[in-house]
Design a protein around this motif. Structure first.
Motif, PDB file in Angstrom:
ATOM      1  N   ILE A 169      73.494 -14.833  -6.254  1.00  0.00           N
ATOM      2  CA  ILE A 169      74.633 -14.189  -7.229  1.00  0.00           C
ATOM      3  C   ILE A 169      74.821 -12.634  -7.112  1.00  0.00           C
ATOM      4  N   VAL A 190      83.358 -16.157  -9.351  1.00  0.00           N
ATOM      5  CA  VAL A 190      83.380 -16.882 -10.671  1.00  0.00           C
ATOM      6  C   VAL A 190      84.651 -16.502 -11.388  1.00  0.00           C
ATOM      7  N   PHE A 243      79.089 -19.884 -15.152  1.00  0.00           N
ATOM      8  CA  PHE A 243      78.099 -19.476 -15.955  1.00  0.00           C
ATOM      9  C   PHE A 243      78.259 -20.012 -17.329  1.00  0.00           C
ATOM     10  N   GLY A 249      69.047 -13.962 -11.426  1.00  0.00           N
ATOM     11  CA  GLY A 249      70.177 -14.461 -11.321  1.00  0.00           C
ATOM     12  C   GLY A 249      70.804 -14.664 -12.964  1.00  0.00           C
ATOM     13  N   MET A 254      78.836 -16.268  -6.441  1.00  0.00           N
ATOM     14  CA  MET A 254      77.793 -17.283  -6.404  1.00  0.00           C
ATOM     15  C   MET A 254      77.959 -17.969  -5.086  1.00  0.00           C
ATOM     16  N   ARG A 304      73.484 -19.618 -14.690  1.00  0.00           N
ATOM     17  CA  ARG A 304      74.171 -20.358 -13.845  1.00  0.00           C
ATOM     18  C   ARG A 304      74.188 -21.959 -14.472  1.00  0.00           C
ATOM     19  N   ASN A 361      78.191 -24.160  -9.350  1.00  0.00           N
ATOM     20  CA  ASN A 361      78.204 -23.034  -8.322  1.00  0.00           C
ATOM     21  C   ASN A 361      79.316 -22.008  -8.439  1.00  0.00           C
TER      22      ASN A 361
END
Length: 276
Positions: A133, A152, A183, A166, A143, A177, A180
């Motif tokens: 990340i 993201v 968040f 991360g 990511m 996370r 993929n």
């Protein structure tokens, strides 16, 4: 002294990481001037020696002797099979066991030398040993997903702090996370790291010599809420490694400490192991 590197004083060392790859150990040492030294097993490319044979180093050696990209390094993290390094110029590199494409460089080829992943990067972290990340200078997060680094789109903040493993600390809240490309706010119910009963220290963060952990209250006691927050647990820390209640700490005088367990969420059971 903890280690002996020819021509290097203890005060020159920013931090040391010890890893294990396929049951073989290695270590990476980052100096304050951006040089990186390595020792141990490098057969999976995690030392970035720019070669596929003679990959074990028997003493700490400047990795720039093998690849000049090992210069001007700001941070370097290694999680067993891959190593990721960020230069002071914002270039993010990776090397190592890339057979599942986890370096995010668009293929599944092994890497035995530092390979550029992204540029314009300010911070990065590793989730486990496979998910990178990163955060760029504009506060955008990326990511690893399907061989590449994907943005993201739902999360951007220049003031958010991306931690080495991360997690993202933003507005006194912790984000982890989720998928993929997303968040989620961490509520403590199902964390991506291992949960230790009673007390968890899943995040270790050093700022201005003060060590903070993300600890929770003992939820086995009646009336206690499952609340997580960063707490100061140590002063004069320059390096910390570990997970849960098993933390190793080095202070500014070269003393080494470890946590000894216990039930209090402040982790006050800290024992000095080695003096400088």
């Amino acid at each position: 002294r903890c280690i002996n590197i020819d021509g290097v004083n203890t005060s020159d060392i920013k931090y040391i990481q010890v890893g294990k790859s396929m049951q073989n150990s290695y270590a990476i040492c980052l100096l304050n001037n951006g040089d990186v030294y390595g020792v141990g097993f490098g057969g999976n490319g995690q030392l970035g020696l720019n070669r596929q044979t003679n990959t074990t180093l028997y003493e700490f050696t400047n990795l720039a002797n093998f690849d000049t990209k090992w210069k001007n390094i700001k941070d370097v993290y290694s999680q067993g099979v891959i190593t990721v390094a960020l230069t002071n110029d914002g270039v993010l590199y990776g090397t190592g066991y890339n057979v599942e494409g986890m370096l995010g460089v668009g293929d599944k080829n092994m890497r035995y030398a530092l390979t550029q992943i992204m540029d314009n990067i300010e911070e990065f972290g590793l989730v486990g040993n496979s998910v990178i990340i990163s955060k760029d200078n504009n506060g955008a997060f990326y990511m690893y997903s399907s061989l590449t680094m994907k943005k993201v789109t739902t999360f951007q903040d220049k003031n958010a702090h991306l931690m080495p493993n991360g997690e993202v600390f933003k507005d006194n809240k912790l984000y982890v996370r989720n998928t993929n490309t997303t968040f989620r706010l961490y509520t403590g119910d199902a964390f991506v790291e291992d949960i230790i009963p009673n007390v968890v220290a899943s995040v270790a963060y050093v700022s201005d010599g003060k060590l903070y952990i993300n600890a929770r209250y003992d939820i086995t006691k009646p009336g206690q809420k499952n609340i997580y927050q960063l707490r100061e647990v140590f002063k004069n820390a320059v390096y910390v490694q570990g997970k849960g209640q098993n933390l190793s700490i080095v202070d500014g005088d070269g003393n080494i400490y470890e946590t000894v367990g216990g039930k209090n969420s402040e982790l006050s059971n800290i024992k000095k192991l080695v003096a400088s």
